[in-house]
Scaffold this motif. Structure first.
Motif, PDB file in Angstrom:
ATOM      1  N   TRP B  18     -48.876  24.555  24.776  1.00 43.10           N
ATOM      2  CA  TRP B  18     -47.485  24.195  24.924  1.00 43.10           C
ATOM      3  C   TRP B  18     -46.599  25.444  24.971  1.00 43.10           C
ATOM      4  CZ3 TRP B  18     -43.523  25.132  21.334  1.00 43.10           C
ATOM      5  CH2 TRP B  18     -42.297  24.544  21.654  1.00 43.10           C
ATOM      6  N   SER B  19     -46.866  26.380  24.056  1.00 38.31           N
ATOM      7  CA  SER B  19     -45.989  27.550  24.002  1.00 38.31           C
ATOM      8  C   SER B  19     -46.191  28.437  25.218  1.00 38.31           C
ATOM      9  CB  SER B  19     -46.183  28.331  22.705  1.00 38.31           C
ATOM     10  OG  SER B  19     -47.513  28.738  22.571  1.00 38.31           O
ATOM     11  N   SER B  20     -47.438  28.443  25.780  1.00 35.13           N
ATOM     12  CA  SER B  20     -47.627  29.269  26.982  1.00 35.13           C
ATOM     13  C   SER B  20     -46.912  28.651  28.176  1.00 35.13           C
ATOM     14  CB  SER B  20     -49.116  29.467  27.282  1.00 35.13           C
ATOM     15  OG  SER B  20     -49.674  28.263  27.760  1.00 35.13           O
ATOM     16  N   LYS B  25     -43.047  32.269  30.729  1.00 35.49           N
ATOM     17  CA  LYS B  25     -42.509  32.488  32.067  1.00 35.49           C
ATOM     18  C   LYS B  25     -42.424  33.962  32.425  1.00 35.49           C
ATOM     19  CE  LYS B  25     -39.669  28.385  31.498  1.00 35.49           C
ATOM     20  NZ  LYS B  25     -38.336  27.984  31.017  1.00 35.49           N
ATOM     21  N   VAL B  26     -42.432  34.826  31.409  1.00 36.94           N
ATOM     22  CA  VAL B  26     -42.304  36.252  31.681  1.00 36.94           C
ATOM     23  C   VAL B  26     -43.618  36.794  32.248  1.00 36.94           C
ATOM     24  CG1 VAL B  26     -42.009  38.536  30.636  1.00 36.94           C
ATOM     25  CG2 VAL B  26     -40.483  36.659  29.985  1.00 36.94           C
ATOM     26  N   GLN B  27     -43.507  37.385  33.415  1.00 36.93           N
ATOM     27  CA  GLN B  27     -44.669  37.970  34.084  1.00 36.93           C
ATOM     28  C   GLN B  27     -44.618  39.483  33.930  1.00 36.93           C
ATOM     29  OE1 GLN B  27     -46.876  35.806  35.652  1.00 36.93           O
ATOM     30  NE2 GLN B  27     -45.544  34.237  34.759  1.00 36.93           N
ATOM     31  N   TRP B  46     -40.601  40.341  34.583  1.00 35.38           N
ATOM     32  CA  TRP B  46     -39.549  39.434  35.059  1.00 35.38           C
ATOM     33  C   TRP B  46     -39.897  38.005  34.636  1.00 35.38           C
ATOM     34  CZ3 TRP B  46     -43.730  40.993  37.695  1.00 35.38           C
ATOM     35  CH2 TRP B  46     -44.449  40.036  38.423  1.00 35.38           C
ATOM     36  N   ASP B  47     -38.895  37.152  34.654  1.00 33.26           N
ATOM     37  CA  ASP B  47     -39.081  35.746  34.316  1.00 33.26           C
ATOM     38  C   ASP B  47     -39.167  34.971  35.632  1.00 33.26           C
ATOM     39  OD1 ASP B  47     -38.829  33.079  33.661  1.00 33.26           O
ATOM     40  OD2 ASP B  47     -37.322  33.421  32.102  1.00 33.26           O
ATOM     41  N   ASP B  48     -40.350  34.413  35.931  1.00 29.50           N
ATOM     42  CA  ASP B  48     -40.485  33.768  37.243  1.00 29.50           C
ATOM     43  C   ASP B  48     -39.892  32.363  37.280  1.00 29.50           C
ATOM     44  OD1 ASP B  48     -42.374  32.329  35.927  1.00 29.50           O
ATOM     45  OD2 ASP B  48     -44.074  32.965  37.160  1.00 29.50           O
ATOM     46  N   ALA B  79     -37.107  38.430  29.421  1.00 32.36           N
ATOM     47  CA  ALA B  79     -36.784  37.170  28.748  1.00 32.36           C
ATOM     48  C   ALA B  79     -35.273  36.939  28.704  1.00 32.36           C
ATOM     49  CB  ALA B  79     -37.371  37.166  27.341  1.00 32.36           C
ATOM     50  N   LEU B  80     -34.505  38.015  28.786  1.00 34.58           N
ATOM     51  CA  LEU B  80     -33.039  37.883  28.820  1.00 34.58           C
ATOM     52  C   LEU B  80     -32.528  37.563  30.228  1.00 34.58           C
ATOM     53  CD1 LEU B  80     -31.915  40.917  26.586  1.00 34.58           C
ATOM     54  CD2 LEU B  80     -31.915  38.500  25.955  1.00 34.58           C
TER      55      LEU B  80
END
Lengths: 263, 263
Positions: B18-20, B25-27, B46-48, B79-80
């Motif tokens: 679940w947490s993944s 989302k951060v690659q 980056w956050d895809d 993440a920001l």
């Protein structure tokens, strides 16, 4: 009067009523109180659209006395969701635009440090007693003389979570005393403030370290004394100037600090 | 194994998946590139889950070389909502925990100021060329040697909206040169950083004023050199220590600064 102008006036009237309904939630009222034999009058501001208790912020004026500047700050704090009291450190109606008079009143107040601290505490207690205020979540901010005052509140053990000094004179803590206060300290200082030497600032920060106090200081490049006060320039004093960018940044830093201490 | 433990393990497994899904989302990917004849390898994060172009932030490492610390910072920036590139200033794989080696590599890089600025710019241009990045909205942050590097980027005219130096060595701008840069500068400095004298800091801020640069500096009480790096203590060097509170505050000040420069 043509019907065109009548329509314009009507629209203006409608707008005024509308804006007082939509944005007019911040209430402001004068609060008479006393400290010893001195009659004082503070200004309380709050947002009446908010229910329940919220943190209380004391606002301490510049050496000119409690004027429109601090009233505006109290209103801005109320708009942020706090209950704010612009405190009176001199006595009801003691406001001036003359530096000589301001200096005299300031010196009368600061000559006796215990009395100085006690008068600020009287304001804090008045605010704590307000039913809208969460008396365990208090802070104090101050400008110029008010910045020195909020530092004195820390030294005197006033029950605040934190204080913010804006272009304050950074008085040293008493060396003979153990300071019993876990209040956090934010210093907002103008780099080009001619009333403070680097030697004094170093002495001040070392003294805070020695007293085990938690502090951080923001230095705004090029900012002079009183950089947060839009009316600063009108006093015509060298080294006292408004600086919009430092004003905005220091207000944002204060908001961030409040988020930390009230979390 | 009892059914109780089986249930607990299952719950843990479900939580991990679940947490993944929710937070994963951060690659992060390694990006090989070169500057002159030197092969470098940066780390892009980056956050895809975000669509469209967004500001790009360059992250410049401490004198140890590009290690997990800067990778983590790049991920936090992703993440920001930013695209972050942890840049490599030394050469692929040049990472050390030995101060002597770090010093040698740093000095090799800083000996030629133009080359130093150009190598940082190569990283910035790599990031600008990324299709996810809004190339007009760039910033750079740096730690220790990286703090000095982002100052050099300002002096060299790199196209950034702003830079943040965390416990950087605050190099002076070249006195012979007019600086053509409207980049804003935030300096995050530890009060107890033993590698900088007050005289140097005063010289530095006066030089920034002289160059017409927009700056503010936050001084964190009691913070030593490298106060943002949770691994700082493990190097066993006097004056280099992690300080959680100053780390958190300086990160929050950086975020506020980004809101200002990217508004």
């Amino acid at each position: 009067m043509t019907s065109y102008y009548r329509t314009v006036l009507l629209l203006i009237a409608v707008f005024c009523v509308w804006s007082s309904v939509v944005e007019g939630k911040v209430q402001v009222t004068a609060i008479p109180y006393s400290h010893g034999e001195v009659l004082l009058e503070g200004v309380l501001a709050w947002d009446d659209a908010i229910e329940g208790k919220r943190p209380g912020i004391l606002v301490v004026h510049e050496w000119w006395g409690l004027d429109d500047y601090e009233r505006t700050r109290a209103e801005q704090l109320a708009a942020l969701g706090y209950v704010a009291l612009a405190v009176d450190m001199y006595g009801k109606g003691k406001v001036t635009a003359h530096a000589g008079e301001a200096k005299q009143w300031m010196q009368q107040t600061t000559a006796n440090v215990e009395m100085w601290q006690a008068r600020a505490l009287a304001g804090l207690q008045l605010l704590q007693a307000d039913p809208k205020v969460d008396s365990a979540r208090m802070a104090a901010i101050g400008y110029c003389f008010g910045g020195a005052t909020v530092m004195q509140m820390v030294y005197g053990g006033a029950p605040v979570k934190g204080i913010v000094s804006f272009h304050g004179s950074l008085p040293l803590p008493p060396s003979s005393l153990t300071i019993k206060n876990s209040a956090k300290i934010l210093i907002a200082h103008g780099e080009a403030d001619p009333f403070l030497t680097q030697d004094h600032i170093t002495q001040f920060t070392m003294a805070l370290d020695g007293a085990g106090l938690d502090w951080h200081m923001v230095i705004y490049g090029g900012a002079q004394h009183s950089f947060t006060n839009p009316s600063a320039d009108q006093y015509g004093i060298k080294g006292i100037r408004y600086q919009k960018q430092a004003d905005r940044r220091s207000w944002a830093h204060m908001k961030l600090f409040f988020e930390e201490i009230f979390q």
